[in-house]
Design an enzyme around this catalytic site. Structure first.
Site, PDB file in Angstrom:
ATOM      1  N   HIS A 164       0.344  -2.380  -7.772  1.00 21.75           N
ATOM      2  CA  HIS A 164       1.741  -2.080  -7.473  1.00 21.75           C
ATOM      3  C   HIS A 164       2.629  -2.640  -8.573  1.00 21.75           C
ATOM      4  O   HIS A 164       2.193  -3.442  -9.404  1.00 21.75           O
ATOM      5  CB  HIS A 164       2.153  -2.630  -6.106  1.00 21.75           C
ATOM      6  CG  HIS A 164       2.102  -4.124  -5.983  1.00 21.75           C
ATOM      7  ND1 HIS A 164       0.928  -4.842  -6.036  1.00 21.75           N
ATOM      8  CD2 HIS A 164       3.091  -5.049  -5.801  1.00 21.75           C
ATOM      9  CE1 HIS A 164       1.190  -6.135  -5.876  1.00 21.75           C
ATOM     10  NE2 HIS A 164       2.498  -6.280  -5.743  1.00 21.75           N
TER      11      HIS A 164
ATOM     12  N   HIS B  88       3.246  -3.263   1.907  1.00 24.64           N
ATOM     13  CA  HIS B  88       3.953  -4.310   1.176  1.00 24.64           C
ATOM     14  C   HIS B  88       5.405  -3.859   1.007  1.00 24.64           C
ATOM     15  O   HIS B  88       5.809  -2.817   1.532  1.00 24.64           O
ATOM     16  CB  HIS B  88       3.257  -4.541  -0.167  1.00 24.64           C
ATOM     17  CG  HIS B  88       3.680  -5.781  -0.879  1.00 24.64           C
ATOM     18  ND1 HIS B  88       3.868  -6.991  -0.246  1.00 24.64           N
ATOM     19  CD2 HIS B  88       3.950  -6.002  -2.197  1.00 24.64           C
ATOM     20  CE1 HIS B  88       4.224  -7.896  -1.135  1.00 24.64           C
ATOM     21  NE2 HIS B  88       4.297  -7.323  -2.325  1.00 24.64           N
TER      22      HIS B  88
ATOM     23  N   ASP C 249      -1.195  -6.738  -2.694  1.00 28.55           N
ATOM     24  CA  ASP C 249      -0.577  -7.574  -1.694  1.00 28.55           C
ATOM     25  C   ASP C 249      -0.358  -6.756  -0.419  1.00 28.55           C
ATOM     26  O   ASP C 249      -0.057  -5.581  -0.494  1.00 28.55           O
ATOM     27  CB  ASP C 249       0.768  -8.072  -2.186  1.00 28.55           C
ATOM     28  CG  ASP C 249       0.702  -8.875  -3.465  1.00 28.55           C
ATOM     29  OD1 ASP C 249      -0.371  -8.949  -4.082  1.00 28.55           O
ATOM     30  OD2 ASP C 249       1.735  -9.408  -3.881  1.00 28.55           O
TER      31      ASP C 249
ATOM     32  N   ASP D  72       4.248  -9.818 -11.182  1.00 30.87           N
ATOM     33  CA  ASP D  72       3.070 -10.686 -11.261  1.00 30.87           C
ATOM     34  C   ASP D  72       1.764  -9.901 -11.256  1.00 30.87           C
ATOM     35  O   ASP D  72       0.688 -10.494 -11.384  1.00 30.87           O
ATOM     36  CB  ASP D  72       3.080 -11.719 -10.132  1.00 30.87           C
ATOM     37  CG  ASP D  72       3.146 -11.102  -8.738  1.00 30.87           C
ATOM     38  OD1 ASP D  72       3.897 -10.134  -8.559  1.00 30.87           O
ATOM     39  OD2 ASP D  72       2.456 -11.603  -7.833  1.00 30.87           O
ATOM     40  N   HIS D  73       1.868  -8.579 -11.153  1.00 28.61           N
ATOM     41  CA  HIS D  73       0.666  -7.741 -11.183  1.00 28.61           C
ATOM     42  C   HIS D  73       0.640  -6.780 -12.372  1.00 28.61           C
ATOM     43  O   HIS D  73      -0.375  -6.123 -12.593  1.00 28.61           O
ATOM     44  CB  HIS D  73       0.539  -6.945  -9.887  1.00 28.61           C
ATOM     45  CG  HIS D  73       0.257  -7.803  -8.697  1.00 28.61           C
ATOM     46  ND1 HIS D  73      -0.994  -7.926  -8.127  1.00 28.61           N
ATOM     47  CD2 HIS D  73       1.075  -8.616  -7.969  1.00 28.61           C
ATOM     48  CE1 HIS D  73      -0.938  -8.764  -7.106  1.00 28.61           C
ATOM     49  NE2 HIS D  73       0.307  -9.197  -6.990  1.00 28.61           N
TER      50      HIS D  73
END
EC number: 3.1.26.11
Length: 289
Positions: free
Chosen positions: A63, A143, A197, A67-68
């Site tokens: 996604h 999410h 997540d 942080d990804h």
């Protein structure tokens, strides 16, 4: 000899911390590398683990939270400096291309390889990648933004009769016999599911039932369930409930909140429900076979 393992580059959550790097993993299947998520600094851990950059050709982004995916530009930069010429494929939300392609064009005027974006629909499960040894499916998660997990499914290996060519066999009567009738199953396929997540989301259970290894986010402790619900994350206990319901073989927890100085108590929370649980840690190499 078969090789199917997961390399942990980072298992922290959004807030940078000295103890954990941001989310990123490498699936190593018989020497071919497949990256899952690419948080900031992933290229540093990639090099620290002595992984071969020329073996990484496919990246899967769950996604579009920083942080990804913020590590993508740094990874491309590393590849340029190391002399890469082979195309790099990125599988992600359709918006990924419009976000990252202008940055790539701005910073790399003469990129010696193509960055090829493969968009997928994050609202439904589907096959998004297939080669001779592997299939990758999306797992829709719940999410704050459209998010998927990934199911890595090794293709089964068959052994053929040494006297037969690898193809269909034609009898003297011109009857074609399928090659599958001339082979036997040499090994069962292994499966790895990555789910981060997401909130506690029972809809994923049919998609991950019986996997050899499940990575499930465990951002919070059960004592912080209100915060988990507010941010659309899961607790360690909730991850273990999913693992038990899906009858997986092993559970690995990750995406830890920076608020906890030690995740041992998260492990204990999960093991009360699903004993075969471990904590992810940077530079861990976990064989699936």
């Amino acid at each position: 000899m078969r090789q199917f393992e997961v390399n942990i580059l980072g298992c922290g959550s959004a807030l940078p911390a000295t103890r954990h790097s941001l989310s990123s993993q490498i699936v190593n299947l018989n020497g071919e590398l497949y990256m899952i998520d690419c948080g900031e600094g992933s290229q540093l851990q990639f090099r620290a683990m002595n992984l071969k950059f020329q073996r990484l050709n496919h990246i899967f982004i769950s996604h579009l939270h920083g942080d990804h995916c913020f590590g993508l530009l740094g990874l491309v930069s590393m590849f340029v400096l190391l002399g890469r010429t082979v195309d790099l494929c990125i599988y992600s939300h359709p918006d990924t291309k419009c976000l990252f392609q202008p940055l790539i064009k701005y910073f790399f005027k003469e990129l010696p390889f193509q960055v090829v974006f493969h968009p997928f629909d994050p609202t439904c499960s589907g096959l998004i990648f297939e080669d001779q040894v592997l299939r990758v499916f999306t797992i829709p998660l719940k999410h704050r933004v459209p998010t998927v997990g990934f199911l890595f499914e090794e293709k089964p290996i068959y052994l053929f009769d040494n006297n037969m060519q690898r193809g269909n066999f034609v009898t003297s009567g011109s009857q074609t016999v399928s090659s599958s009738c001339l082979s036997k199953l040499a090994s069962f396929s292994c499966r790895y599911a990555y789910c981060s997540d997401t909130v506690y989301y029972e809809e994923i259970i049919p998609l991950i039932t019986g996997v050899d290894l499940l990575y499930h986010e465990a951002t919070y402790s059960n004592k912080d369930l209100a915060r988990a619900k507010e941010t659309y994350h899961s607790s360690a206990q909730q991850a273990s409930l999913i693992a038990r319901a899906a009858n997986v073989k092993k559970l690995m927890l990750g995406h830890f909140s920076a608020r906890y100085p030690d995740e041992t108590f998260l492990l204990k929370e999960a093991q009360k429900i699903f004993p075969n649980t471990i904590l992810a840690s940077e530079r861990m190499i976990l064989p699936i076979i």
